[in-house]
Design an enzyme around this catalytic site. Structure first.
Site, PDB file in Angstrom:
ATOM      1  N   SER A  35       8.642   4.620   1.704  1.00 56.01           N
ATOM      2  CA  SER A  35       8.013   4.364   2.994  1.00 56.01           C
ATOM      3  C   SER A  35       7.952   5.657   3.813  1.00 56.01           C
ATOM      4  CB  SER A  35       8.769   3.252   3.725  1.00 56.01           C
ATOM      5  OG  SER A  35       8.079   2.802   4.869  1.00 56.01           O
ATOM      6  N   GLU A  73      -0.530  -3.718   0.573  1.00 56.08           N
ATOM      7  CA  GLU A  73       0.062  -2.993   1.697  1.00 56.08           C
ATOM      8  C   GLU A  73      -1.001  -2.361   2.591  1.00 56.08           C
ATOM      9  OE1 GLU A  73       3.609  -0.568   0.928  1.00 56.08           O
ATOM     10  OE2 GLU A  73       3.230  -0.913  -1.203  1.00 56.08           O
ATOM     11  N   HIS A 108       5.916  -4.398   0.658  1.00 57.76           N
ATOM     12  CA  HIS A 108       6.213  -2.986   0.909  1.00 57.76           C
ATOM     13  C   HIS A 108       7.612  -2.642   0.380  1.00 57.76           C
ATOM     14  CE1 HIS A 108       6.090   0.819   3.041  1.00 57.76           C
ATOM     15  NE2 HIS A 108       7.174   0.515   3.734  1.00 57.76           N
TER      16      HIS A 108
END
Length: 305
Positions: A155, A248, A278
């Protein structure tokens, strides 16, 4: 897609998305993340996490940042994974991600160094990148050569790893390899998937992007490569693995990042998973797709171990 992933994905859309839509308080967001980590991120057999410190530029020992050395079972002494945790640059810590990196360690034999970089909005970008660069310098000071270091992250940490990769390539210190899980690469939020997957993403409403960017950018422009590696240069870039889900809002971040790296001459492996949440890899032990993705990460990393 497994039934477990289907069920957990539906639960996430019903429970996590509403929280993320209303979230405005960084401290509250950190609390939710830490509580979720304790509940959902399963420990790994023989996992060990040893507290450590690393100096940051201009700091004395008392101002050094925390870090964890993480492993699971026997680990190699001549190679190391520098892992940068996710959390939107606002939340997360080495502790929230220690189970994920311990599983990677268990599957590869790599020792993992996880720095506790500074978070926004108290410390907007490029503070996190400065700390990531300091963590890399600390590993060099401990005797690791650049080619004995692998970069990784998820991320925001995946974007941070790629921003660090760009700086290291430009300074003639490229690592052996890098990988990024659902990386956050474009704080300008120009990818079509921000809109197209705005209702499909398990966690993040697409229209929350500009609010998040204001919290974490400080004085940087969204296209500054220290914040958005999609706009960085990558000379002499080593092999890179990127994993992302087609559900996503960051799907196009990953796809465009892979194209950018290929245009720079890098060997890039882009793996796209169907309708996974995610950073689904962090749910290892809950549904088989998480372990399968981590096996692919381990297969990639073993080329350089």
């Amino acid at each position: 897609m497994s039934l477990t992933l289907r069920l957990m994905g539906a639960m996430m859309r019903l429970t996590v998305r509403p929280v993320m839509r209303r979230a405005t308080d960084p401290q509250n967001m950190r609390h939710h993340f830490e509580r979720a980590a304790r509940r959902w991120f399963r420990p790994v057999p023989h996992m060990h996490a040893i507290p450590s410190l690393f100096p940051t530029p201009g700091s004395d020992q008392h101002a050094a940042r925390d870090a964890l050395w993480v492993g699971a079972g026997p680990v190699m002494s001549d190679q190391v994974l520098l892992y940068l945790h996710g959390g939107g640059y606002i939340a997360g810590s080495p502790k929230t991600h220690q189970a994920l990196v311990a599983r990677i360690s268990r599957m590869t034999g790599l020792r993992v160094f996880v720095p506790d970089y500074r978070l926004a909005p108290e410390h907007p970008l490029p503070a996190a990148l400065q700390d990531a660069r300091a963590a890399h310098a600390h590993l060099l000071q401990r005797g690791y050569r650049p080619e004995q270091i692998i970069l990784g992250g998820d991320s925001a940490g995946g974007g941070l790893a790629l921003a660090l990769l760009a700086e290291l390539c430009q300074s003639g210190q490229p690592p052996a390899a890098a990988f990024a899980l659902s990386p956050f690469c474009d704080l300008a939020f120009t990818g079509a998937s921000v809109r197209d997957n705005g209702q499909r993403d398990h966690f993040f409403p697409g229209d929350r992007g500009p609010y998040l960017a204001r919290m974490i950018l400080g004085d940087l422009a969204p296209e500054d490569p220290r914040a958005s590696p999609l706009y960085a240069n990558f000379p002499d870039c080593p092999p890179v693995l990127i994993q992302v889900s087609d559900a996503e809002i960051l799907y196009d971040d990953a796809r465009r990042m892979a194209d950018k790296l290929r245009d720079a001459g890098a060997e890039v492996t882009l793996q796209i998973w169907q309708d996974a949440p995610h950073v689904w890899q962090i749910f290892d032990g809950w549904f088989p797709e998480a372990r399968a993705a981590l096996r692919d990460v381990a297969h990639f990393l073993r080329r350089f171990c």
